[in-house]
Design a protein around this motif. Structure first.
Motif, PDB file in Angstrom:
ATOM      1  N   ALA A  49       0.822  -1.210   0.000  1.00  0.00           N
ATOM      2  CA  ALA A  49       0.000   0.000   0.000  1.00  0.00           C
ATOM      3  C   ALA A  49       0.856   1.261   0.000  1.00  0.00           C
ATOM      4  CB  ALA A  49      -0.934   0.006   1.212  1.00  0.00           C
ATOM      5  N   SER A  50       1.997   1.221   0.666  1.00  0.00           N
ATOM      6  CA  SER A  50       2.853   2.406   0.760  1.00  0.00           C
ATOM      7  C   SER A  50       3.449   2.805  -0.582  1.00  0.00           C
ATOM      8  CB  SER A  50       3.974   2.187   1.779  1.00  0.00           C
ATOM      9  OG  SER A  50       4.953   1.292   1.272  1.00  0.00           O
ATOM     10  N   ARG A  51       3.471   1.882  -1.521  1.00  0.00           N
ATOM     11  CA  ARG A  51       3.998   2.208  -2.840  1.00  0.00           C
ATOM     12  C   ARG A  51       3.052   1.782  -3.954  1.00  0.00           C
ATOM     13  NH1 ARG A  51       8.558  -1.881  -1.863  1.00  0.00           N
ATOM     14  NH2 ARG A  51       9.343   0.020  -1.009  1.00  0.00           N
ATOM     15  N   ALA A  52       1.782   1.679  -3.646  1.00  0.00           N
ATOM     16  CA  ALA A  52       0.796   1.201  -4.622  1.00  0.00           C
ATOM     17  C   ALA A  52       0.800   2.030  -5.904  1.00  0.00           C
ATOM     18  CB  ALA A  52      -0.596   1.163  -4.002  1.00  0.00           C
ATOM     19  N   GLU A  53       0.891   3.332  -5.787  1.00  0.00           N
ATOM     20  CA  GLU A  53       0.876   4.175  -6.995  1.00  0.00           C
ATOM     21  C   GLU A  53       2.094   3.914  -7.872  1.00  0.00           C
ATOM     22  OE1 GLU A  53      -0.189   6.585 -10.017  1.00  0.00           O
ATOM     23  OE2 GLU A  53      -1.439   5.771  -8.423  1.00  0.00           O
ATOM     24  N   GLU A  54       3.267   3.763  -7.272  1.00  0.00           N
ATOM     25  CA  GLU A  54       4.470   3.470  -8.047  1.00  0.00           C
ATOM     26  C   GLU A  54       4.360   2.099  -8.714  1.00  0.00           C
ATOM     27  OE1 GLU A  54       4.570   4.540  -4.855  1.00  0.00           O
ATOM     28  OE2 GLU A  54       5.433   6.538  -5.094  1.00  0.00           O
ATOM     29  N   ILE A  55       3.829   1.139  -7.984  1.00  0.00           N
ATOM     30  CA  ILE A  55       3.647  -0.210  -8.541  1.00  0.00           C
ATOM     31  C   ILE A  55       2.647  -0.160  -9.687  1.00  0.00           C
ATOM     32  CG2 ILE A  55       2.721  -2.517  -8.052  1.00  0.00           C
ATOM     33  CD1 ILE A  55       3.941  -2.180  -5.202  1.00  0.00           C
ATOM     34  N   ARG A  56       1.550   0.574  -9.492  1.00  0.00           N
ATOM     35  CA  ARG A  56       0.555   0.707 -10.560  1.00  0.00           C
ATOM     36  C   ARG A  56       1.186   1.291 -11.816  1.00  0.00           C
ATOM     37  NH1 ARG A  56      -1.801   4.093 -13.404  1.00  0.00           N
ATOM     38  NH2 ARG A  56      -0.945   5.857 -12.261  1.00  0.00           N
ATOM     39  N   ARG A  57       1.948   2.370 -11.662  1.00  0.00           N
ATOM     40  CA  ARG A  57       2.597   3.000 -12.813  1.00  0.00           C
ATOM     41  C   ARG A  57       3.586   2.063 -13.492  1.00  0.00           C
ATOM     42  NH1 ARG A  57       5.371   7.351 -10.563  1.00  0.00           N
ATOM     43  NH2 ARG A  57       3.841   7.710  -8.966  1.00  0.00           N
ATOM     44  N   TYR A  58       4.424   1.437 -12.706  1.00  0.00           N
ATOM     45  CA  TYR A  58       5.468   0.555 -13.232  1.00  0.00           C
ATOM     46  C   TYR A  58       4.864  -0.585 -14.058  1.00  0.00           C
ATOM     47  CZ  TYR A  58       9.745  -2.310 -13.023  1.00  0.00           C
ATOM     48  OH  TYR A  58      10.862  -3.046 -13.338  1.00  0.00           O
ATOM     49  N   LEU A  62       4.738  -1.484 -18.178  1.00  0.00           N
ATOM     50  CA  LEU A  62       5.112  -2.810 -18.670  1.00  0.00           C
ATOM     51  C   LEU A  62       3.980  -3.405 -19.501  1.00  0.00           C
ATOM     52  CD1 LEU A  62       7.011  -5.256 -18.772  1.00  0.00           C
ATOM     53  CD2 LEU A  62       6.017  -5.997 -16.587  1.00  0.00           C
ATOM     54  N   LEU A  63       2.770  -3.298 -19.018  1.00  0.00           N
ATOM     55  CA  LEU A  63       1.588  -3.813 -19.721  1.00  0.00           C
ATOM     56  C   LEU A  63       1.488  -3.209 -21.122  1.00  0.00           C
ATOM     57  CD1 LEU A  63      -1.953  -3.872 -18.146  1.00  0.00           C
ATOM     58  CD2 LEU A  63      -1.602  -2.982 -20.409  1.00  0.00           C
ATOM     59  N   VAL A  64       1.632  -1.900 -21.224  1.00  0.00           N
ATOM     60  CA  VAL A  64       1.495  -1.217 -22.509  1.00  0.00           C
ATOM     61  C   VAL A  64       2.686  -1.502 -23.417  1.00  0.00           C
ATOM     62  CG1 VAL A  64       1.395   1.061 -23.591  1.00  0.00           C
ATOM     63  CG2 VAL A  64      -0.008   0.572 -21.585  1.00  0.00           C
ATOM     64  N   ASP A  65       3.890  -1.457 -22.878  1.00  0.00           N
ATOM     65  CA  ASP A  65       5.087  -1.655 -23.692  1.00  0.00           C
ATOM     66  C   ASP A  65       5.251  -3.078 -24.202  1.00  0.00           C
ATOM     67  OD1 ASP A  65       5.730   0.980 -23.397  1.00  0.00           O
ATOM     68  OD2 ASP A  65       7.415   0.654 -22.027  1.00  0.00           O
ATOM     69  N   ALA A  66       4.847  -4.053 -23.424  1.00  0.00           N
ATOM     70  CA  ALA A  66       5.107  -5.449 -23.791  1.00  0.00           C
ATOM     71  C   ALA A  66       3.941  -6.125 -24.499  1.00  0.00           C
ATOM     72  CB  ALA A  66       5.473  -6.255 -22.547  1.00  0.00           C
ATOM     73  N   ALA A  81      -6.120  -1.585  -5.166  1.00  0.00           N
ATOM     74  CA  ALA A  81      -6.733  -2.478  -6.153  1.00  0.00           C
ATOM     75  C   ALA A  81      -6.265  -2.141  -7.561  1.00  0.00           C
ATOM     76  CB  ALA A  81      -8.254  -2.402  -6.051  1.00  0.00           C
ATOM     77  N   ASP A  82      -6.045  -0.852  -7.856  1.00  0.00           N
ATOM     78  CA  ASP A  82      -5.500  -0.466  -9.157  1.00  0.00           C
ATOM     79  C   ASP A  82      -4.115  -1.081  -9.372  1.00  0.00           C
ATOM     80  OD1 ASP A  82      -7.649   1.085 -10.004  1.00  0.00           O
ATOM     81  OD2 ASP A  82      -6.767   2.965  -9.301  1.00  0.00           O
ATOM     82  N   ALA A  83      -3.289  -1.064  -8.322  1.00  0.00           N
ATOM     83  CA  ALA A  83      -1.943  -1.624  -8.426  1.00  0.00           C
ATOM     84  C   ALA A  83      -1.988  -3.134  -8.649  1.00  0.00           C
ATOM     85  CB  ALA A  83      -1.132  -1.293  -7.173  1.00  0.00           C
ATOM     86  N   VAL A  84      -2.853  -3.820  -7.922  1.00  0.00           N
ATOM     87  CA  VAL A  84      -3.009  -5.261  -8.121  1.00  0.00           C
ATOM     88  C   VAL A  84      -3.501  -5.528  -9.544  1.00  0.00           C
ATOM     89  CG1 VAL A  84      -4.348  -7.299  -7.439  1.00  0.00           C
ATOM     90  CG2 VAL A  84      -3.331  -5.824  -5.689  1.00  0.00           C
ATOM     91  N   GLY A  85      -4.449  -4.727 -10.015  1.00  0.00           N
ATOM     92  CA  GLY A  85      -4.946  -4.872 -11.387  1.00  0.00           C
ATOM     93  C   GLY A  85      -3.863  -4.655 -12.423  1.00  0.00           C
ATOM     94  N   GLU A 126      14.615   2.191 -10.806  1.00  0.00           N
ATOM     95  CA  GLU A 126      14.671   2.879 -12.099  1.00  0.00           C
ATOM     96  C   GLU A 126      13.414   2.550 -12.881  1.00  0.00           C
ATOM     97  OE1 GLU A 126      16.995  -0.234 -14.935  1.00  0.00           O
ATOM     98  OE2 GLU A 126      18.247   0.899 -13.571  1.00  0.00           O
ATOM     99  N   THR A 127      13.210   3.304 -13.935  1.00  0.00           N
ATOM    100  CA  THR A 127      12.044   3.018 -14.761  1.00  0.00           C
ATOM    101  C   THR A 127      12.307   1.809 -15.624  1.00  0.00           C
ATOM    102  OG1 THR A 127      12.841   4.504 -16.461  1.00  0.00           O
ATOM    103  CG2 THR A 127      11.320   5.433 -14.838  1.00  0.00           C
ATOM    104  N   ILE A 128      11.263   1.179 -16.061  1.00  0.00           N
ATOM    105  CA  ILE A 128      11.378  -0.040 -16.850  1.00  0.00           C
ATOM    106  C   ILE A 128      11.746   0.290 -18.288  1.00  0.00           C
ATOM    107  CG2 ILE A 128       8.951  -0.144 -17.455  1.00  0.00           C
ATOM    108  CD1 ILE A 128       9.183  -3.183 -16.997  1.00  0.00           C
ATOM    109  N   ASN A 129      12.564  -0.539 -18.885  1.00  0.00           N
ATOM    110  CA  ASN A 129      12.930  -0.403 -20.296  1.00  0.00           C
ATOM    111  C   ASN A 129      12.812  -1.770 -20.908  1.00  0.00           C
ATOM    112  OD1 ASN A 129      14.104  -0.117 -22.779  1.00  0.00           O
ATOM    113  ND2 ASN A 129      15.901   0.984 -22.057  1.00  0.00           N
TER     114      ASN A 129
END
Length: 133
Positions: A49-58, A62-66, A81-85, A126-129
């Motif tokens: 929960a403390s990093r849910a927004e970062e996990i959601r973004r990351y 990945l979802l869009v790029d891959a 729930a957004d991060a889990v999704g 770092e950001t994903i590449n």
């Protein structure tokens, strides 16, 4: 990779706790269902929960790029729930490109993608590449 750094339980066990919380279950119910101590489960949920927004973004990146034809998940009832999704969506998207990925759980994929440090204090570094081998 099948376990997160500094965690005694498999990624699937921790992931099932995260998914249950995203679905609205309480910590005591989750702990009882998994046969784990309430404080252990509470620690997993708090760290996520403390990093849910970062996990959601990351994982959305990945979802869009891959993905072959990515479809990001719509908003859920909470950031948690957004991060889990996003984690599950990234797994689905990766599986659309590489079908063998679909044979492992979304949480094992999340563990591998994060280098095992999904719940560690230093993640994400770092950001994903996805174009980098």
């Amino acid at each position: 990779m099948f376990a997160l750094v500094r965690r005694a339980d498999l990624a699937e066990v921790i992931g099932s706790a995260l998914a249950a919380k995203a679905a609205g279950a309480g910590v005591r119910v989750i702990a009882e269902r998994l046969g784990r101590a309430v404080e252990t489960v509470r620690g997993w949920l708090r760290r996520f929960a403390s990093r849910a927004e970062e996990i959601r973004r990351y994982f959305t990146v990945l979802l869009v790029d891959a993905g072959v034809d990515p479809a990001p998940p719509g908003p859920a009832r909470s950031v948690f729930a957004d991060a889990v999704g996003a984690v599950v969506g990234a797994w689905w998207s990766l599986g659309s490109r590489w079908p063998d990925i679909g044979t492992v759980s979304p949480w094992r994929v999340a563990c591998a993608v994060s280098g095992g440090i999904l719940l560690a204090p230093s993640w994400p570094v770092e950001t994903i590449n996805t174009s980098r081998p």
